[in-house]
Design a protein around this motif. Sequence first.
Motif, PDB file in Angstrom:
ATOM      1  N   THR A  53       0.803  -1.224   0.000  1.00 31.87           N
ATOM      2  CA  THR A  53       0.000   0.000   0.000  1.00 31.87           C
ATOM      3  C   THR A  53       0.836   1.276   0.000  1.00 31.87           C
ATOM      4  N   LEU A  54       2.049   1.213   0.526  1.00 31.93           N
ATOM      5  CA  LEU A  54       2.905   2.405   0.504  1.00 31.93           C
ATOM      6  C   LEU A  54       3.447   2.623  -0.903  1.00 31.93           C
ATOM      7  N   ASP A  55       3.884   3.833  -1.143  1.00 33.75           N
ATOM      8  CA  ASP A  55       4.436   4.182  -2.455  1.00 33.75           C
ATOM      9  C   ASP A  55       5.888   3.704  -2.540  1.00 33.75           C
ATOM     10  N   LEU A  56       6.042   2.427  -2.809  1.00 35.03           N
ATOM     11  CA  LEU A  56       7.369   1.819  -2.911  1.00 35.03           C
ATOM     12  C   LEU A  56       7.602   1.337  -4.336  1.00 35.03           C
ATOM     13  N   ALA A  57       8.864   1.261  -4.689  1.00 36.92           N
ATOM     14  CA  ALA A  57       9.225   0.693  -5.989  1.00 36.92           C
ATOM     15  C   ALA A  57       8.961  -0.812  -5.953  1.00 36.92           C
ATOM     16  N   PRO A  58       8.684  -1.403  -7.100  1.00 38.21           N
ATOM     17  CA  PRO A  58       8.448  -2.849  -7.134  1.00 38.21           C
ATOM     18  C   PRO A  58       9.581  -3.660  -6.518  1.00 38.21           C
ATOM     19  N   ALA A  62       9.287  -6.266  -3.440  1.00 39.91           N
ATOM     20  CA  ALA A  62       9.785  -7.642  -3.581  1.00 39.91           C
ATOM     21  C   ALA A  62      10.775  -7.972  -2.472  1.00 39.91           C
ATOM     22  N   LEU A  63      11.655  -7.038  -2.154  1.00 42.59           N
ATOM     23  CA  LEU A  63      12.648  -7.269  -1.101  1.00 42.59           C
ATOM     24  C   LEU A  63      11.969  -7.499   0.246  1.00 42.59           C
ATOM     25  N   ILE A  64      11.021  -6.656   0.581  1.00 45.43           N
ATOM     26  CA  ILE A  64      10.325  -6.783   1.865  1.00 45.43           C
ATOM     27  C   ILE A  64       9.591  -8.120   1.958  1.00 45.43           C
ATOM     28  N   ILE A  65       8.868  -8.470   0.923  1.00 43.72           N
ATOM     29  CA  ILE A  65       8.104  -9.722   0.938  1.00 43.72           C
ATOM     30  C   ILE A  65       9.047 -10.926   0.956  1.00 43.72           C
ATOM     31  N   ALA A  66      10.113 -10.866   0.165  1.00 42.43           N
ATOM     32  CA  ALA A  66      11.066 -11.983   0.127  1.00 42.43           C
ATOM     33  C   ALA A  66      11.755 -12.169   1.474  1.00 42.43           C
ATOM     34  N   ALA A 117      16.005  -3.607   6.192  1.00 42.55           N
ATOM     35  CA  ALA A 117      15.500  -3.273   4.852  1.00 42.55           C
ATOM     36  C   ALA A 117      14.379  -2.251   4.959  1.00 42.55           C
ATOM     37  N   TRP A 118      13.454  -2.455   5.894  1.00 38.48           N
ATOM     38  CA  TRP A 118      12.370  -1.495   6.085  1.00 38.48           C
ATOM     39  C   TRP A 118      12.932  -0.121   6.443  1.00 38.48           C
ATOM     40  N   LEU A 119      13.886  -0.084   7.370  1.00 42.08           N
ATOM     41  CA  LEU A 119      14.457   1.209   7.788  1.00 42.08           C
ATOM     42  C   LEU A 119      15.126   1.917   6.619  1.00 42.08           C
ATOM     43  N   ILE A 120      15.903   1.194   5.845  1.00 44.65           N
ATOM     44  CA  ILE A 120      16.604   1.796   4.701  1.00 44.65           C
ATOM     45  C   ILE A 120      15.615   2.260   3.646  1.00 44.65           C
TER      46      ILE A 120
END
Length: 124
Positions: A53-58, A62-66, A117-120
């Motif tokens: 839902t946040l405005d993140l790049a694909p 992918a990184l967060i979910i992986a 990863a979330w923080l960065i």
Amino acid sequence: MQNEEAGFLRSEWSKFTDRCRWSWAGWLIVWREESSVKQWVFANIISAGFALTLDLAPVERALIIALGVLILAAECFNTAIERCVDYTSPAHHPLAKAAKDCGSAAVAITAIAAGLAWLIILFG
């Protein structure tokens, strides 16, 4: 020659379906017996929800979910280590404790990686 190929494909399909069944059986064991897996699944649902839902790049999504999925994989490895240690050494032993603690550390390290990863992603 076609019979040979068809036989090979049937054999490979059978091996694949066996692996899927065994993997599912392993997941069910972890799900039923490890409360921490349920907690990580819940955390992953929340994390993936934010990632989607946040405005993140694909690639960020992918990184967060992986990384969330890798935490679950680490939990599976940790459970496997714990089961093997309990089977081979039911008595308390420093090496058994070390093996279990190392498995737990692997889960913690993957969780730290996901958090970093979330923080960065959020704060650069």
